[in-house]
Design an enzyme around this catalytic site. Sequence first.
Site, PDB file in Angstrom:
ATOM      1  N   GLU A 114      78.476  73.585  30.056  1.00  0.00           N
ATOM      2  CA  GLU A 114      79.762  72.906  29.844  1.00  0.00           C
ATOM      3  C   GLU A 114      80.122  73.018  28.357  1.00  0.00           C
ATOM      4  O   GLU A 114      81.281  73.097  27.993  1.00  0.00           O
ATOM      5  CB  GLU A 114      79.627  71.432  30.262  1.00  0.00           C
ATOM      6  CG  GLU A 114      80.940  70.706  30.471  1.00  0.00           C
ATOM      7  CD  GLU A 114      80.735  69.236  30.814  1.00  0.00           C
ATOM      8  OE1 GLU A 114      79.582  68.762  30.879  1.00  0.00           O
ATOM      9  OE2 GLU A 114      81.756  68.555  31.019  1.00  0.00           O
ATOM     10  N   ARG A 147      65.934  65.755  29.520  1.00  0.00           N
ATOM     11  CA  ARG A 147      65.995  64.458  30.208  1.00  0.00           C
ATOM     12  C   ARG A 147      65.458  64.536  31.633  1.00  0.00           C
ATOM     13  O   ARG A 147      65.008  63.537  32.196  1.00  0.00           O
ATOM     14  CB  ARG A 147      67.410  63.878  30.148  1.00  0.00           C
ATOM     15  CG  ARG A 147      67.777  63.370  28.762  1.00  0.00           C
ATOM     16  CD  ARG A 147      69.205  62.880  28.713  1.00  0.00           C
ATOM     17  NE  ARG A 147      70.159  63.955  28.884  1.00  0.00           N
ATOM     18  CZ  ARG A 147      70.673  64.670  27.889  1.00  0.00           C
ATOM     19  NH1 ARG A 147      70.350  64.389  26.650  1.00  0.00           N
ATOM     20  NH2 ARG A 147      71.522  65.647  28.133  1.00  0.00           N
TER      21      ARG A 147
HETATM   22  P1  AMP Z   1      75.485  72.045  33.536  1.00  0.00           P
HETATM   23  O1  AMP Z   1      74.670  73.289  33.369  1.00  0.00           O
HETATM   24  O2  AMP Z   1      76.897  72.233  33.066  1.00  0.00           O
HETATM   25  O3  AMP Z   1      75.407  71.500  34.939  1.00  0.00           O
HETATM   26  O4  AMP Z   1      74.891  70.968  32.532  1.00  0.00           O
HETATM   27  C1  AMP Z   1      73.821  70.174  32.896  1.00  0.00           C
HETATM   28  C2  AMP Z   1      72.910  69.899  31.727  1.00  0.00           C
HETATM   29  O5  AMP Z   1      73.619  69.593  30.540  1.00  0.00           O
HETATM   30  C3  AMP Z   1      72.050  68.711  32.037  1.00  0.00           C
HETATM   31  O6  AMP Z   1      70.725  69.023  31.620  1.00  0.00           O
HETATM   32  C4  AMP Z   1      72.640  67.561  31.258  1.00  0.00           C
HETATM   33  O7  AMP Z   1      71.637  66.838  30.592  1.00  0.00           O
HETATM   34  C5  AMP Z   1      73.595  68.199  30.240  1.00  0.00           C
HETATM   35  N1  AMP Z   1      74.974  67.730  30.345  1.00  0.00           N
HETATM   36  C6  AMP Z   1      76.061  68.487  30.645  1.00  0.00           C
HETATM   37  N2  AMP Z   1      77.199  67.760  30.641  1.00  0.00           N
HETATM   38  C7  AMP Z   1      76.834  66.495  30.341  1.00  0.00           C
HETATM   39  C8  AMP Z   1      77.555  65.270  30.227  1.00  0.00           C
HETATM   40  N3  AMP Z   1      78.878  65.206  30.390  1.00  0.00           N
HETATM   41  N4  AMP Z   1      76.847  64.151  29.942  1.00  0.00           N
HETATM   42  C9  AMP Z   1      75.503  64.204  29.769  1.00  0.00           C
HETATM   43  N5  AMP Z   1      74.773  65.321  29.884  1.00  0.00           N
HETATM   44  C10 AMP Z   1      75.411  66.470  30.151  1.00  0.00           C
END
Ligand code: AMP
Length: 177
Positions: free
Chosen positions: A103, A66
């Site tokens: 996550e 995205r």
């Molecule tokens: P992080 O590495 O945990 O910061 O996760 C970020 C990546 O995972 C981004 O590329 C987001 O598109 C996706 N992502 C993680 N958590 C969510 C969420 N709650 N809603 C939408 N996209 C998420």
Amino acid sequence: MSSENILIEKLKHTLRDYPDFPKKGILFKDVLTILKNPELFSELIKEISNYEIVRNSEAIVAIDARGFIFGSALSLFLKKPLILARKPGKLPGELISNTYDLEYGSNTLCLQKDSLEGFNKFCIIDDLLATGGTAAAVEDLILNQSKTVTGLVVVVELQDLEGRRKFKSPVNSVIKF
Ligand code: AMP
């Protein structure tokens, strides 16, 4: 209300929440709803283009998948080169890669080794900052090539997860939850 706050309110109303996607306990924030309103999408890109992190960069590094949408719009708007950080198996040639925790699950991101050549200062862009592993992995890839990261820009930041603490450079988010 300032024009920035009006934009934030409009964006907040546009985003859609999906509880328990893609796993139980995750509240998925769908940013793709913004794309159905080109006026709003355009206002968002204009807002991001004013961030110092973006202004100070020579090129934009967008994160799979995205991040590509917002990164390519910003690249066109500012006429700044765009580089894509992609999941394994997508990029040809010699790659540099980094694996990190998400996550939900784990992931690896890659850059073409020569993709950073010719520039020194990069801003990173993604749709959302959660735990910060994704953005930090891309930051490390760039820093390991002895290049500078001006910062990270995200459309949405989930503040409770404290993702910005994993990131060494400045972080700017449009919407904070
Ligand atoms: P992080 O590495 O945990 O910061 O996760 C970020 C990546 O995972 C981004 O590329 C987001 O598109 C996706 N992502 C993680 N958590 C969510 C969420 N709650 N809603 C939408 N996209 C998420």
